[in-house]
Design a protein around this motif. Structure first.
Motif, PDB file in Angstrom:
ATOM      1  N   ARG A 168       0.819  -1.216   0.000  1.00  0.00           N
ATOM      2  CA  ARG A 168       0.000   0.000   0.000  1.00  0.00           C
ATOM      3  C   ARG A 168       0.852   1.265   0.000  1.00  0.00           C
ATOM      4  NH1 ARG A 168      -4.075   1.229   4.924  1.00  0.00           N
ATOM      5  NH2 ARG A 168      -2.097   1.864   5.873  1.00  0.00           N
ATOM      6  N   SER A 169       1.951   1.245   0.748  1.00  0.00           N
ATOM      7  CA  SER A 169       2.791   2.439   0.860  1.00  0.00           C
ATOM      8  C   SER A 169       3.756   2.605  -0.310  1.00  0.00           C
ATOM      9  CB  SER A 169       3.597   2.382   2.158  1.00  0.00           C
ATOM     10  OG  SER A 169       4.610   1.384   2.093  1.00  0.00           O
ATOM     11  N   GLY A 170       3.982   1.521  -1.074  1.00  0.00           N
ATOM     12  CA  GLY A 170       4.944   1.577  -2.168  1.00  0.00           C
ATOM     13  C   GLY A 170       6.320   1.100  -1.779  1.00  0.00           C
TER      14      GLY A 170
ATOM     15  N   THR B  32       6.590  -3.211  -4.437  1.00  0.00           N
ATOM     16  CA  THR B  32       5.744  -2.977  -5.604  1.00  0.00           C
ATOM     17  C   THR B  32       5.518  -4.263  -6.385  1.00  0.00           C
ATOM     18  OG1 THR B  32       7.677  -2.388  -6.960  1.00  0.00           O
ATOM     19  CG2 THR B  32       6.516  -0.593  -5.841  1.00  0.00           C
TER      20      THR B  32
ATOM     21  N   SER C 208       0.036  -4.080  -5.903  1.00  0.00           N
ATOM     22  CA  SER C 208       0.055  -2.648  -5.555  1.00  0.00           C
ATOM     23  C   SER C 208      -1.293  -1.975  -5.792  1.00  0.00           C
ATOM     24  CB  SER C 208       1.162  -1.937  -6.335  1.00  0.00           C
ATOM     25  OG  SER C 208       2.434  -2.431  -5.948  1.00  0.00           O
TER      26      SER C 208
ATOM     27  N   VAL D 216      -3.658  -0.589  -2.492  1.00  0.00           N
ATOM     28  CA  VAL D 216      -3.641   0.859  -2.290  1.00  0.00           C
ATOM     29  C   VAL D 216      -4.946   1.388  -1.682  1.00  0.00           C
ATOM     30  CG1 VAL D 216      -4.508   1.481  -4.587  1.00  0.00           C
ATOM     31  CG2 VAL D 216      -2.945   3.024  -3.366  1.00  0.00           C
TER      32      VAL D 216
END
Length: 271
Positions: free
Chosen positions: A135-137, A140, A145, A149
């Motif tokens: 979610r935060s990156g 990936t 992803s 998110v």
């Protein structure tokens, strides 16, 4: 014979000792600077000092992190031994509903028919951390992803507790069991590699480290290669990156094949 005469080339014993010492230095230099580098083409040295240290058996320093990698987002998840340790039946039920969207890749029972990781019985803290990182990156993936998110903290916790509740089932693509390779049971102390089992079970389990038995060989190999290249960087304190960089391609293959061949402990991870 006087003392000054002892250290002259007229003294055949002195001459012989000098010759033997010089021969040892030459042989050592050839072995350290030519033979070993040719025998280990996968090892990359940053400078002459690293070559000397390697020839002397000193553990090689981890490669310096390049500026582009430093600029990438890193994991900010903090885990403790009590993270998601007390799931509620309501959370598991909500997670079961959410997991219907995950079944196409991870299987309706949490066991993948493809090369996605098996989630049934996985530690809740492991799934929780990876979803937060997607979610935060910090991690990936083309599929995960976009899926992660829009998940809330509660939904991530519910999914994690649901999959941890499921019993660990045999993989869909089992392979004949293989003996434990040295890298799994002993590691490689000179290269700073701890045994895999010291974090991933059998010897001990570190919070946030997944159990690996029965996971896809292709998936585990791809993740080790991603850690080694720096493509994946959401490991805690760069532990897996440092280990994977020090592993040989053969050791990566052996570890992935071994864990893929092992049946999971068919019990519920959460009672």
């Amino acid at each position: 014979m006087s003392t000054p005469d002892l250290f002259t080339f007229r003294n055949r014993h002195f001459t012989l000792s000098i010759g033997i010492t010089a021969a040892i230095l030459v042989v050592t230099a050839i072995a350290g600077f030519i033979v070993l580098p040719l025998a280990q083409p996968w090892v990359q040295f940053a400078n002459l000092w690293d070559v000397i240290c390697s020839a002397a058996g000193v553990p090689q320093r981890a490669p310096n992190v390049t500026a582009p990698e430093q600029s990438k987002r890193l994991s900010e998840v903090v885990l403790t031994s009590s993270t998601l340790s007390r799931p509620s039946q309501e959370a598991i039920g909500r997670g079961a509903t959410l997991a219907q969207r995950c079944a196409i890749c991870h299987g309706p029972t949490g066991v993948s028919r493809a090369d996605s990781p098996n989630l049934a019985g996985q530690y809740a803290a492991v799934i929780y951390k990876q979803l937060l990182d997607f979610r935060s990156g910090a991690r990936t993936n083309a599929v995960m992803s976009p899926f992660a998110v829009n998940l809330t903290d509660q939904e991530i916790a519910d999914l994690s507790q649901y999959y941890a509740y499921l019993p660990r089932l045999p993989a869909y693509h089992p392979t004949p069991q293989l003996p434990k390779p040295n890298i799994v049971i002993f590691g490689a102390p000179i290269r700073g590699i701890a045994p895999c089992g010291s974090c991933h079970g059998s010897l001990d389990n570190k919070t946030g480290s997944p159990w690996l038995e029965g996971q896809s060989e292709a998936y585990m190999k791809a993740q080790l290669q991603a850690f080694a290249s720096g493509e994946r960087r959401n490991d805690i304190s760069q532990q897996m990156r440092n280990i994977a960089r020090a592993m040989t391609p053969q050791e990566i293959d052996q570890a992935a094949a071994y864990y893929a061949s092992q049946p999971p402990d068919v019990v519920k991870a959460v009672d």
